[in-house]
Write an enzyme that holds these catalytic residues in place. Sequence first.
Site, mmCIF file in Angstrom:
data_model
loop_
_atom_site.group_PDB
_atom_site.id
_atom_site.type_symbol
_atom_site.label_atom_id
_atom_site.label_comp_id
_atom_site.label_asym_id
_atom_site.label_seq_id
_atom_site.Cartn_x
_atom_site.Cartn_y
_atom_site.Cartn_z
ATOM 1 N N ASP A 282 -6.543 11.034 0.030
ATOM 2 C CA ASP A 282 -6.552 11.978 -1.125
ATOM 3 C C ASP A 282 -7.983 12.122 -1.308
ATOM 4 O O ASP A 282 -8.825 11.219 -0.860
ATOM 5 C CB ASP A 282 -5.682 11.370 -2.293
ATOM 6 C CG ASP A 282 -5.901 12.276 -3.418
ATOM 7 O OD1 ASP A 282 -5.715 13.357 -3.221
ATOM 8 O OD2 ASP A 282 -6.355 11.626 -4.400
ATOM 9 N N PHE A 283 -8.425 13.151 -2.039
ATOM 10 C CA PHE A 283 -9.904 13.368 -2.445
ATOM 11 C C PHE A 283 -10.364 12.998 -3.815
ATOM 12 O O PHE A 283 -10.782 11.991 -4.189
ATOM 13 C CB PHE A 283 -10.418 14.845 -2.166
ATOM 14 C CG PHE A 283 -11.630 15.300 -2.255
ATOM 15 C CD1 PHE A 283 -12.617 14.522 -1.570
ATOM 16 C CD2 PHE A 283 -12.065 15.838 -3.490
ATOM 17 C CE1 PHE A 283 -13.965 14.716 -1.726
ATOM 18 C CE2 PHE A 283 -13.504 15.902 -3.858
ATOM 19 C CZ PHE A 283 -14.521 15.591 -2.546
ATOM 20 N N ASP A 284 -9.513 13.671 -4.830
ATOM 21 C CA ASP A 284 -10.143 13.417 -6.349
ATOM 22 C C ASP A 284 -9.494 12.051 -6.618
ATOM 23 O O ASP A 284 -8.270 11.860 -6.700
ATOM 24 C CB ASP A 284 -9.667 14.645 -7.129
ATOM 25 C CG ASP A 284 -10.311 15.678 -6.763
ATOM 26 O OD1 ASP A 284 -11.379 16.155 -7.600
ATOM 27 O OD2 ASP A 284 -10.061 16.625 -6.141
ATOM 28 N N ASP A 465 -4.258 8.097 -5.576
ATOM 29 C CA ASP A 465 -4.450 7.688 -6.832
ATOM 30 C C ASP A 465 -3.166 8.161 -7.809
ATOM 31 O O ASP A 465 -2.971 7.623 -8.963
ATOM 32 C CB ASP A 465 -5.750 7.932 -7.409
ATOM 33 C CG ASP A 465 -5.968 9.340 -7.897
ATOM 34 O OD1 ASP A 465 -5.896 10.110 -6.900
ATOM 35 O OD2 ASP A 465 -6.332 9.596 -8.959
#
Length: 524
Positions: A282-284, A465
């Site tokens: 995932d990124f953010d 997250d």
Amino acid sequence: MVVTNIDPRRYRGVVFDMDGVITDTAAVHSAAWKRLFDQYLAERPHASNEDHQPFRRADYADYVDGKRRIDGVLDFLGSRGIAVPRGDAEDVAGLETAHGLGKLKDHYFLDALATSGALLFDDAVALIGALREHGVRTAIISASRNCRRVLRRAGAAQLFDVRVDGVLADRLNLPGKPEPAIFLEAARRLDTPASACVVVEDAKAGVQAAKAGSFARVIGVARTGPPSRLLQAGADVVVSTLRDVSVTTSADRRLSEVADANRCWDEIALRLRDRRLVLVLDFDGTLAPIREDPTEVVMPARTRDVLQQLSRRSPVAVLSGRDLDDVRRRVHLDDLWYAGSHGFELASPDGALIAHDVGDSALLGLDEAERYLREELKLIPGSRVDRKRFALAVHYRNVRPDSTDDVLSAVDRIGRTLPGLRLAHGRRVIELLPDVDWNKGRALRWLLEHMGLAGAGAVPVFAGDDYTDEDALREIHEDGIGVVVRSAEHGDRLTWAHYGVDDPSSLTGLLARFVALAANHDRS
């Protein structure tokens, strides 16, 4: 005997109907309705096109159970060929209008309630206790204006985080069952999308309402009658008692209980020995720290360097809710796979673009939702409408606490009004997505297939997250390694992850160890 289970990792909220599910008041309501209608029909002058037979048990189930009292009056009398005016809320009890007759029924109900015995079903108490122990939030809904009084009489008010009853429904002008509005309002107040909520109902109209609201699961409760009535209405499963509903998960761990990945490195390395590693990230909040303004999110240079080293030795993909072009620009590495818009868009390292067509049908609805929400939210300071190709994200991180509910209400209302859309919640963001059977878990498998790694003996490692990442963590729970990046904003929720890290920086340290492991594998 039918038994079923509620998995607290998949479902974050449960919405219970009250009468007949939580409290033994269905019989009290039925008796009050019978007293009202038998008296009314006996006193009404006979007409050739009207049926004045006494109120039957089947009439309760078919015409009034679970509905607002004025709707129950109109529907039952309509079934007997009798039409009365709707009237208004000021009508006195007993007036020959839906409101007047409904008020008289309410008087009869309160008379019976005052002399009734134990109201609370023991099996309901046990189930709700198990749900709350596992961190699943609970809501109670009822078409009755006496919901609060009944709960207090039963000693059950403390069992629920949210109550949406007939009083609130009237104040918000919510239509009654079989419309889903009352259930959706409960889910909204639980801060949980319908796609992550279970509904427990004993009435046909309630089951129909829950299905219309696209709730993840509908459990019917047939304490006395046949289960077929609720199954035909759309219930996913029907039980005869709530003792047949368990609350279990395959690996019952909260974020605080998940082992630290860096401390368990030897265990992870052993599992990856002689296996091909594929990383999906995932990124953010995972590769890049969350910022107050999502446009200012920047991936640290050290993380970019580690990802570049990894991509030279193992397949690496970034799976993000951001638009494909947006996430590619922020990561800015050519040798990675990218999946944007929760996996609806995919780009290979050579730049080839692949779009999943399941979301195309929602594009017009997203366009319209964007127009409405930009206009409606422009007066709420701090709110931000972020349009992506296959999603519409509304950020409220910078909205004053007393205005947050206004933002959530607006998005929820638009999402319910426009067809083909569903809600998804994240870290201080609520999104409208295409209402299709698609999530990050399915996107991860789709991504592996396009990478040519599905069933190829590779070990997928996913790190994320947010709540939306749990679908991907669950997807690889049996054949991969899941890592959750902890956040105080998520509290101590349950997770499908095998391991955890405390922040994006700690994840970067873990990824660096994967680089060393892959290098050693290449040398051997």
